[in-house]
Design a protein around this motif. Structure first.
Motif, short mmCIF file in Angstrom:
data_model
loop_
_atom_site.label_atom_id
_atom_site.label_comp_id
_atom_site.label_asym_id
_atom_site.label_seq_id
_atom_site.Cartn_x
_atom_site.Cartn_y
_atom_site.Cartn_z
N ILE A 99 -4.23 -3.35 3.05
CA ILE A 99 -5.46 -2.58 2.84
C ILE A 99 -5.90 -2.67 1.39
N ALA A 100 -4.95 -2.51 0.46
CA ALA A 100 -5.28 -2.57 -0.96
C ALA A 100 -5.86 -3.92 -1.34
N PHE A 101 -5.27 -4.99 -0.82
CA PHE A 101 -5.77 -6.33 -1.12
C PHE A 101 -7.20 -6.50 -0.64
N ILE A 102 -7.48 -6.15 0.60
CA ILE A 102 -8.81 -6.37 1.15
C ILE A 102 -9.86 -5.51 0.44
N LEU A 103 -9.55 -4.24 0.22
CA LEU A 103 -10.55 -3.38 -0.44
C LEU A 103 -10.80 -3.81 -1.87
N SER A 104 -9.75 -4.15 -2.61
CA SER A 104 -9.96 -4.58 -3.99
C SER A 104 -10.71 -5.91 -4.03
N ALA A 105 -10.35 -6.85 -3.15
CA ALA A 105 -11.06 -8.13 -3.11
C ALA A 105 -12.52 -7.93 -2.75
N MET A 106 -12.82 -7.01 -1.85
CA MET A 106 -14.21 -6.72 -1.50
C MET A 106 -14.98 -6.18 -2.71
N ARG A 107 -14.37 -5.25 -3.43
CA ARG A 107 -15.06 -4.67 -4.58
C ARG A 107 -15.30 -5.72 -5.67
N HIS A 108 -14.34 -6.58 -5.90
CA HIS A 108 -14.53 -7.64 -6.88
C HIS A 108 -15.58 -8.65 -6.41
N ASP B 186 -5.96 -4.70 -12.18
CA ASP B 186 -6.94 -4.21 -13.15
C ASP B 186 -7.40 -2.81 -12.76
N LYS B 187 -8.39 -2.28 -13.45
CA LYS B 187 -8.85 -0.92 -13.21
C LYS B 187 -9.32 -0.73 -11.77
N VAL B 188 -10.08 -1.71 -11.27
CA VAL B 188 -10.59 -1.60 -9.90
C VAL B 188 -9.42 -1.56 -8.91
N THR B 189 -8.47 -2.46 -9.08
CA THR B 189 -7.34 -2.52 -8.15
C THR B 189 -6.48 -1.26 -8.25
N ARG B 190 -6.29 -0.74 -9.44
CA ARG B 190 -5.50 0.49 -9.59
C ARG B 190 -6.18 1.65 -8.88
N VAL C 269 -8.06 1.39 -6.22
CA VAL C 269 -7.85 1.15 -4.79
C VAL C 269 -6.42 1.52 -4.40
N ILE C 270 -5.46 1.15 -5.21
CA ILE C 270 -4.06 1.49 -4.91
C ILE C 270 -3.89 3.00 -4.81
N ASP C 271 -4.50 3.73 -5.72
CA ASP C 271 -4.42 5.20 -5.66
C ASP C 271 -5.06 5.73 -4.39
N LEU C 272 -6.19 5.16 -4.00
CA LEU C 272 -6.87 5.58 -2.77
C LEU C 272 -5.99 5.32 -1.56
N VAL C 273 -5.39 4.13 -1.49
CA VAL C 273 -4.55 3.77 -0.35
C VAL C 273 -3.31 4.66 -0.30
N ALA C 274 -2.71 4.92 -1.45
CA ALA C 274 -1.51 5.77 -1.50
C ALA C 274 -1.82 7.16 -0.97
N ALA C 275 -2.98 7.68 -1.29
CA ALA C 275 -3.34 9.03 -0.86
C ALA C 275 -3.77 9.09 0.59
N ASP D 198 4.29 -0.42 -4.55
CA ASP D 198 4.91 -0.79 -5.82
C ASP D 198 4.99 -2.30 -5.94
N GLY D 199 4.64 -2.80 -7.09
CA GLY D 199 4.74 -4.24 -7.31
C GLY D 199 3.59 -5.04 -6.75
N PHE D 200 2.49 -4.42 -6.35
CA PHE D 200 1.34 -5.17 -5.85
C PHE D 200 0.88 -6.14 -6.94
N ASP D 201 0.87 -7.43 -6.63
CA ASP D 201 0.51 -8.42 -7.65
C ASP D 201 -0.31 -9.58 -7.09
N TYR D 202 -1.05 -9.32 -6.01
CA TYR D 202 -1.88 -10.37 -5.41
C TYR D 202 -3.16 -10.60 -6.21
N ALA D 203 -3.66 -11.82 -6.15
CA ALA D 203 -4.99 -12.11 -6.67
C ALA D 203 -6.03 -11.38 -5.83
N VAL D 204 -7.08 -10.90 -6.48
CA VAL D 204 -8.14 -10.20 -5.74
C VAL D 204 -9.51 -10.78 -6.07
#
Length: 513
Positions: free
Chosen positions: A48-57, A201-205, A207-213, A223-229
């Motif tokens: 979820i974090a990958f897709i949402l962050s990639a969409m925003r970018h 980056d800021k956008v991905t962070r 998204v990660i906070d949103l997904v965690a919540a 933890d350790g999310f490091d994919y290209a977005v």
């Protein structure tokens, strides 16, 4: 007059057909984060974090390129939660007179798109997804005259059509397939290449906070999310693979090692399937490495076959077979997966490694999926639809068009042999041959019965015995059945009793070990 171009989460390509057919001056690009798409299965948090962050970018990149983008965030209080609901709101918001959209990748989304013209009362142009090399009609034309849809022959047709790895009318290297050269076990190597890791980056962070919540009960870790977005970082990852790992990819593409998540694999499938990379471009770049003498033919052919052959073939099968393909269950299997498929908490080291990696990163390579997690599910008689849903949940590159045929057809033989000529079932011997897993396991891979016997061994023979009526007539299964027939009757009884006891524990108490 306003044209609306909805761009979905797996359409993150600036040259996609819908945008290519639109004009920036009178077009609004609609991008939507909707609850339905995040929860129709319990997707891995990193997926979820990958897709949402990639969409925003991607939205930011489209704006920079001059497009007007209407972006609906998941936590927007007015978000309807569905594609159709958000398109309806956008049609009204922008006084839309026309919709242009690239065809959907999955049956359930296609049904939504097909209903839009009637629902909204405006023209809806649904365009082919030209990121794929074969259209639906191309695949249908290839399949129509064949009784058996063997992937190898489709792959050869695709090679001939595109010219990839072709020397005139002949395959490069003098043969079509070098798979027999690509089954080497690997050893620990201090110089094993590693894929790039990208700091969020800021956008991905955000998204990660949103997904965690919002998705705390979904499987996997963040933890350790490091994919290209972004497309740029995905391209950097591709450059790294082609320069440093492609050379030995073929040799070790089926190998597994404890603690090594990547070996020489590309880890590019998430970016291909989301649209950040283009498949034919990767194939041509791999071919260029071969032509330049930087990678051997067995590695390059093996890599091209996965994209130009298998990936395109999976899509063709998915759309040809229809939405009821998911219900096929050749063996009539009904068992549910054990709870530890969501925790990795098992003493079977091969499964612990594959599951632990999956939960930590939302990724495992194809042999871990096929011959460890998939093989085990097949041997215990798991419901193939349940297995499909698990794969769709936990893998970052899993979209139904590619995951369902791979899982239900290839891995679980649920279609009775449409995809594969025999089941991908094996005892512990295969895992021992292709990995170092068995040397780290409390079970003995050389034992079939007893408290410390590798569970795969008895389960394998039990699988053959209980499905004998369907599998013995298969000529590719003749050898294992001859071995089964040569066993003493008491050995066969003891082996099946070992398997039955294991399955009873699996059913009675969830995690058995």
């Amino acid at each position: 007059m306003t044209t609306l171009v909805p761009v979905l989460g797996d359409q993150l390509t600036p040259t996609i057909s819908s945008l290519a057919a639109a004009k920036k001056a009178d077009t609004v690009v609609l991008m939507m984060e909707v609850a339905d798409e995040t929860t129709y299965v319990r997707h891995h948090k990193q997926k979820i974090a990958f897709i949402l962050s990639a969409m925003r970018h991607h939205a930011a990149a489209l704006r920079k390129a001059g497009w007007t983008v209407d972006y609906v965030h998941l936590d927007d209080p007015d978000n309807s939660g569905s594609f159709t609901g958000e398109v309806a709101r956008a049609v009204e918001r922008h006084a839309t007179t026309r919709i242009i959209v690239t065809e959907a990748g999955e049956w359930r989304v296609r049904a939504m798109l097909d209903a839009w013209e009637t629902l909204f009362g405006i023209p809806v142009d649904i365009l082919n997804d030209d990121r794929f090399i074969a259209t639906h009609s191309d695949f249908e034309a290839w399949a129509a005259s064949r009784k058996v849809l063997t992937m190898e022959y489709f792959y050869r047709a695709m090679r001939a059509r595109t010219g990839v790895l072709m020397d005139g009318k002949d395959p490069a290297g003098g043969q079509w397939n070098f798979d027999k050269d690509n089954r080497k076990p690997a050893n620990k190597d201090l110089f094993m290449p590693q894929p790039l890791a990208f700091e969020p980056d800021k956008v991905t962070r955000e998204v990660i906070d949103l997904v965690a919540a919002r998705f705390a009960d979904h499987p996997g870790d963040l933890d350790g999310f490091d994919y290209a977005v972004t497309a740029e970082d995905a391209a950097r990852q591709a450059d790294t693979f082609l320069a440093h790992a492609l050379e030995k990819f073929g040799d070790y593409e089926d190998a597994m090692l404890t603690g090594e998540r990547h070996l020489w694999h590309s880890i590019l499938s998430p970016y291909l399937n989301a649209g950040l990379l283009l498949p034919l471009d990767l194939c041509r770049r791999a071919e260029a490495a071969y032509r330049a003498g930087k990678a051997p033919i067995n590695s390059v052919e093996g890599y091209v076959r996965q994209i130009l052959g298998w990936r395109e073939y999976m899509r063709g099968i998915y759309w040809r077979e229809g939405p009821d393909y998911v219900e096929r269950n050749y063996f009539g299997n009904t068992r549910q997966l054990p709870d530890w498929y969501w925790t990795g908490d098992t003493d079977m080291h091969c499964l612990s490694e594959a599951l632990g990696q999956t939960l930590a990163t939302a990724h495992a390579h194809h042999i871990q999926r096929l011959m460890v997690t998939g093989n085990f599910a097949l041997l215990i008689g798991a419901d193939p639809k349940a297995v499909h849903l698990w794969y769709l949940e936990v893998y970052i590159d899993a979209y139904e068009w590619v995951e369902l045929p791979n899982t239900l057809g290839m891995s679980q033989f649920g279609d009775g042999g449409l995809l594969g000529s025999k089941p991908y079932a094996g005892s512990g011997a295969y895992i021992n041959r292709m990995s170092d897993y068995c040397g780290h396991c409390r079970y003995d891979v050389n034992k079939r019965v007893g408290e410390d016997a590798c569970p795969f061994n008895a389960l394998y023979w039990d699988f053959l015995a209980r499905n004998e009526d369907k599998l013995r007539p298969n000529r590719r299964m003749a050898m294992p059945y001859r071995t089964w027939d040569r066993m003493k009757p008491e050995t066969r009884v003891e082996t099946r009793a070992q398997a039955a006891a294991f399955l009873d524990r699996l059913d009675a108490s969830g995690p058995p070990y």
